[in-house]
Design an enzyme around this catalytic site. Structure first.
Site, PDB file in Angstrom:
ATOM      1  N   ARG A   1       0.773  -1.196  -0.009  1.00 19.12           N
ATOM      2  CA  ARG A   1      -0.011   0.023  -0.114  1.00 19.12           C
ATOM      3  C   ARG A   1       0.825   1.185   0.082  1.00 19.12           C
ATOM      4  O   ARG A   1       0.381   2.493   0.432  1.00 19.12           O
ATOM      5  CB  ARG A   1      -1.166   0.032   1.145  1.00 19.12           C
ATOM      6  CG  ARG A   1      -1.878  -1.294   1.295  1.00 19.12           C
ATOM      7  CD  ARG A   1      -3.150  -1.235   2.059  1.00 19.12           C
ATOM      8  NE  ARG A   1      -4.031   0.133   1.675  1.00 19.12           N
ATOM      9  CZ  ARG A   1      -4.841   0.038   0.745  1.00 19.12           C
ATOM     10  NH1 ARG A   1      -4.938  -0.949  -0.352  1.00 19.12           N
ATOM     11  NH2 ARG A   1      -5.536   1.155   0.573  1.00 19.12           N
ATOM     12  N   LEU A   2       2.169   1.336  -0.475  1.00 20.85           N
ATOM     13  CA  LEU A   2       3.011   2.389  -0.700  1.00 20.85           C
ATOM     14  C   LEU A   2       2.785   2.985  -1.991  1.00 20.85           C
ATOM     15  O   LEU A   2       3.572   3.205  -2.753  1.00 20.85           O
ATOM     16  CB  LEU A   2       4.424   2.000  -0.418  1.00 20.85           C
ATOM     17  CG  LEU A   2       4.749   1.314   0.755  1.00 20.85           C
ATOM     18  CD1 LEU A   2       6.130   0.889   0.635  1.00 20.85           C
ATOM     19  CD2 LEU A   2       4.421   2.175   2.030  1.00 20.85           C
TER      20      LEU A   2
END
Length: 194
Positions: A172-173
């Site tokens: 989720r970067l």
């Protein structure tokens, strides 16, 4: 991503989606709202894109058409799940010219043209039989000639003042890139935290 023009970047992503996305790479969620700010969202098909905006076509008497007439601001979201990419845009909704609406209507299948005449889009329907009968009546009316564009059918362009490009990154970067239109028409750009 070295693009400084958001529409060039969008065209690149759209070409990739058209080559690789299995279903409806041109599907987009379109959000409109009532004058008092109650939002409404639905899926439509994007039929145009470029420096003048993102285009779609609809019945002007539909819920979306009435909401746009009352409040010309909207937003859209295009999500290509298989590509792990998304584009969001916000801006003013501007009706297309009659010539553009005529040209697009003429490119549609005959059955879609007939449906545009037969449907009171977004209004209550007492039974499917009623609609089927109307379709048959329109087919008979235009049996031996071209189906003209109904006056209540046109299109809009969402002319964006903000466009965000989102790419899925592991853990989720995500990578989020925002373009904002400046007063002189140029675009500023920057990044957003995921």
């Amino acid at each position: 991503m070295s693009h400084t023009d958001p529409f060039a970047l969008f065209a690149e992503w759209m070409a990739l989606a058209e080559a690789e996305e299995i279903n409806d790479p041109d599907a987009m969620a379109l959000a409109t709202s009532t004058p008092d700010g109650r939002p409404s969202v639905r899926m439509v098909l994007m039929r145009r894109h470029g420096p003048d905006g993102f285009g779609f076509f609809t019945n002007l008497d539909s819920r979306k058409g009435q909401e746009i007439a009352a409040n010309p601001w909207g937003s859209l979201c295009i999500h290509w799940k298989s590509l792990r990419k998304q584009v969001r845009a916000e801006g003013r909704l501007v009706q297309v010219s009659d010539a553009d609406a005529d040209a697009y209507f003429a490119s549609r299948s005959r059955n879609s043209q007939i449906g545009a005449h037969a449907s009171d889009q977004s209004r209550p329907l007492d039974s499917r039989d009623t609609f089927t009968a109307r379709v048959e009546e329109v087919k008979a009316r235009f049996a031996d000639r071209d189906v003209p564009r109904p006056e209540h059918w046109s299109g809009f362009r969402l002319v964006p003042d903000r466009i965000e490009f989102w790419e899925d990154v592991e853990y989720r970067l995500h990578h989020r890139r925002l373009f904002e239109r400046q007063a002189d028409g140029s675009w500023s750009q920057g990044l957003l935290f995921p």
